[in-house]
Scaffold this motif. Structure first.
Motif, PDB file in Angstrom:
ATOM      1  N   GLY A 214       0.809  -1.212   0.000  1.00 39.21           N
ATOM      2  CA  GLY A 214       0.000   0.000   0.000  1.00 39.21           C
ATOM      3  C   GLY A 214       0.842   1.262   0.000  1.00 39.21           C
ATOM      4  O   GLY A 214       0.473   2.273  -0.607  1.00 39.21           O
ATOM      5  N   ALA A 275      -4.304   2.823   5.855  1.00 38.32           N
ATOM      6  CA  ALA A 275      -5.462   2.758   4.961  1.00 38.32           C
ATOM      7  C   ALA A 275      -6.240   4.074   4.969  1.00 38.32           C
ATOM      8  O   ALA A 275      -6.642   4.589   3.913  1.00 38.32           O
ATOM      9  CB  ALA A 275      -6.372   1.600   5.375  1.00 38.32           C
ATOM     10  N   LEU A 278      -4.239   6.982   3.231  1.00 36.85           N
ATOM     11  CA  LEU A 278      -4.232   6.841   1.771  1.00 36.85           C
ATOM     12  C   LEU A 278      -5.560   7.301   1.170  1.00 36.85           C
ATOM     13  O   LEU A 278      -5.586   7.940   0.109  1.00 36.85           O
ATOM     14  CB  LEU A 278      -3.951   5.387   1.393  1.00 36.85           C
ATOM     15  CG  LEU A 278      -2.491   4.958   1.552  1.00 36.85           C
ATOM     16  CD1 LEU A 278      -2.358   3.437   1.463  1.00 36.85           C
ATOM     17  CD2 LEU A 278      -1.608   5.628   0.502  1.00 36.85           C
ATOM     18  N   VAL A 279      -6.672   6.998   1.847  1.00 33.63           N
ATOM     19  CA  VAL A 279      -7.967   7.496   1.381  1.00 33.63           C
ATOM     20  C   VAL A 279      -8.005   9.021   1.464  1.00 33.63           C
ATOM     21  O   VAL A 279      -8.467   9.707   0.536  1.00 33.63           O
ATOM     22  CB  VAL A 279      -9.114   6.883   2.206  1.00 33.63           C
ATOM     23  CG1 VAL A 279     -10.436   7.572   1.874  1.00 33.63           C
ATOM     24  CG2 VAL A 279      -9.230   5.391   1.937  1.00 33.63           C
ATOM     25  N   SER A 361      -4.809   1.887  -0.380  1.00 28.09           N
ATOM     26  CA  SER A 361      -5.698   1.735   0.766  1.00 28.09           C
ATOM     27  C   SER A 361      -6.290   0.330   0.812  1.00 28.09           C
ATOM     28  O   SER A 361      -6.372  -0.293   1.879  1.00 28.09           O
ATOM     29  CB  SER A 361      -6.822   2.771   0.703  1.00 28.09           C
ATOM     30  OG  SER A 361      -7.667   2.660   1.820  1.00 28.09           O
TER      31      SER A 361
END
Length: 410
Positions: A214, A275, A278-279, A361
């Protein structure tokens, strides 16, 4: 902290510099050797291939070699690989030099992590390992930008000559500062291979492949995101990469004590945060100041996953942790390659330059799911046993404590 950790950090600085500097030198190398930039990009993959192959192979071959001597031999191979790269007459020989330079990478960090954990008192092992990895993060702040600038002005060969000198300095520091750490009498290749087959070790490696992918889904295209999405000039790329490196350093500093205190919660928290960040980057990337802040946070939470993953596989491999520790770096490099490929596939599909953030993500969530499943399985199969960030030498004591707890009904 022992001075020996400084020698390990200097070595990590040299390794980190040579690993990532090629990304900034691709146009220079391509122009000098008469090839295209995409073709020159194989030089990045060549190093990763060296890591993936060398980590288990060299660790297995050196399973009975005293740890200090093994570190010196690995750093000597690193020096030879970078010197061969500097003197390469053509693209093919440079490609071979990059593979050679990558071969000792994983084995060095695998052996180095075990040595670092044995240099300090119980309860401080994760901090010791994180201190060694600080050299890798500082390389992204100082080493890579400086080496890229040097290569742009004096030629890419000068960069690899300087890295060769850093390798020689690291060898001198290792020889002077690292104490003799003998191989345990019972330790050998067979025991190492059996430890690598431990289900929890394999799940830890799989977590690294997906979770860290990721990070590289975005990092591989950070230069293009800077110019195409953030709207900043090419001159800002070095700044953005340096900010990412600062975040990595902050993450490494925080990961050590947090992992010593609670290993699995630190791993779960860092993957969940990765996660979410990254969003968020999907939206903040269009606002320059917010994008720069997000890059720092992304580097921090991304690199915060490395120390708990390293300690997890070492702990679960118990008294034969070296091969598992080294193989963890093969997993990280598979993550690098896989994340870059999936991020590139999203861009090629027309989803936009920022689409790798969403891809990353999803990969981080997959890593978190694997880690959570491994944790649940560990509790189910071992009852009252606990995963702690203790050194491999303390594994037997941990098992005795768990056995006593079960006997007392606690």
């Amino acid at each position: 902290m022992p001075l020996a950790l400084l020698a390990l950090a200097v070595s990590a600085f040299g390794i980190g510099t040579t690993e990532f500097v090629m990304m900034g030198l691709l146009p220079n190398v391509a122009g000098d050797l008469g090839t295209s930039v995409p073709t020159a990009g194989y030089l990045v993959s060549a190093y990763a291939i060296g890591v993936v192959i060398g980590a288990p192979l060299l660790t297995a071959l050196g399973s009975r070699v005293p740890r200090k001597r093994m570190l010196l031999l690995l750093m000597a191979l690193f020096v030879v690989g970078n010197l061969a790269s500097a003197l390469a007459p053509g693209f093919g020989t440079l490609l071979a030099g990059r593979v050679l330079a990558g071969l000792p990478h994983g084995a060095f960090f695998g052996v180095g992590a075990v040595v670092a954990a044995r240099l300090v008192a119980e309860g401080r092992q994760a901090r010791a390992v994180a201190t060694m990895f600080l050299g890798l993060t500082v390389a992204n702040i100082v080493g890579v930008p400086a080496a890229t600038l040097l290569g742009q002005h004096l030629g890419w060969r000068a960069t690899f000559l300087v890295v060769t000198v850093i390798g020689l300095v690291a060898m001198a520091a290792l020889a002077r500062l690292v104490p003799d750490v003998p191989v345990d009498a019972h330790q050998g290749l067979g025991r190492e291979l059996r430890a690598l087959g431990n289900r929890q070790v394999l799940l830890g490696l799989l977590t690294a492949v997906f979770g860290f992918a990721g990070v590289f889904a975005v990092y591989s295209y950070l230069a293009s995101i800077t110019t195409e999405v953030m709207g900043l000039g090419e001159s800002s790329v070095t700044l953005v990469l340096a900010l990412f490196g600062i975040g990595m350093t902050l993450g490494a500093l925080a990961a050590g004590p947090l992992t010593d205190r609670a290993l699995r919660p630190t791993l779960y928290g860092s993957l969940a945060a990765l996660a979410l960040v990254l969003v968020a980057f999907r939206f903040t990337a269009h606002i320059p100041w917010a994008a720069l802040v997000t890059v720092v946070v992304l580097g921090a939470v991304g690199f915060m996953t490395t120390t708990p993953l390293q300690m997890l596989v070492m702990n679960k491999a118990q008294d034969a942790p070296t091969l598992a520790s080294a193989s963890n770096h093969s997993a990280f490099n598979l993550a690098n390659a896989g994340g870059a490929w999936l991020g590139g596939a999203a861009i090629a599909a027309g989803w936009g330059w920022i689409s790798p953030a969403l891809v990353g993500s999803v990969l981080a969530v997959a890593g978190l799911a694997i880690a959570a499943a491994a944790g649940l399985l560990d509790r189910t199969t071992k009852g009252a046993s606990r995963v702690v960030a203790g050194s491999p030498l303390a594994a037997a004591a941990d098992q005795q404590v768990s056995a006593s707890s079960r006997a007392s009904g606690s």
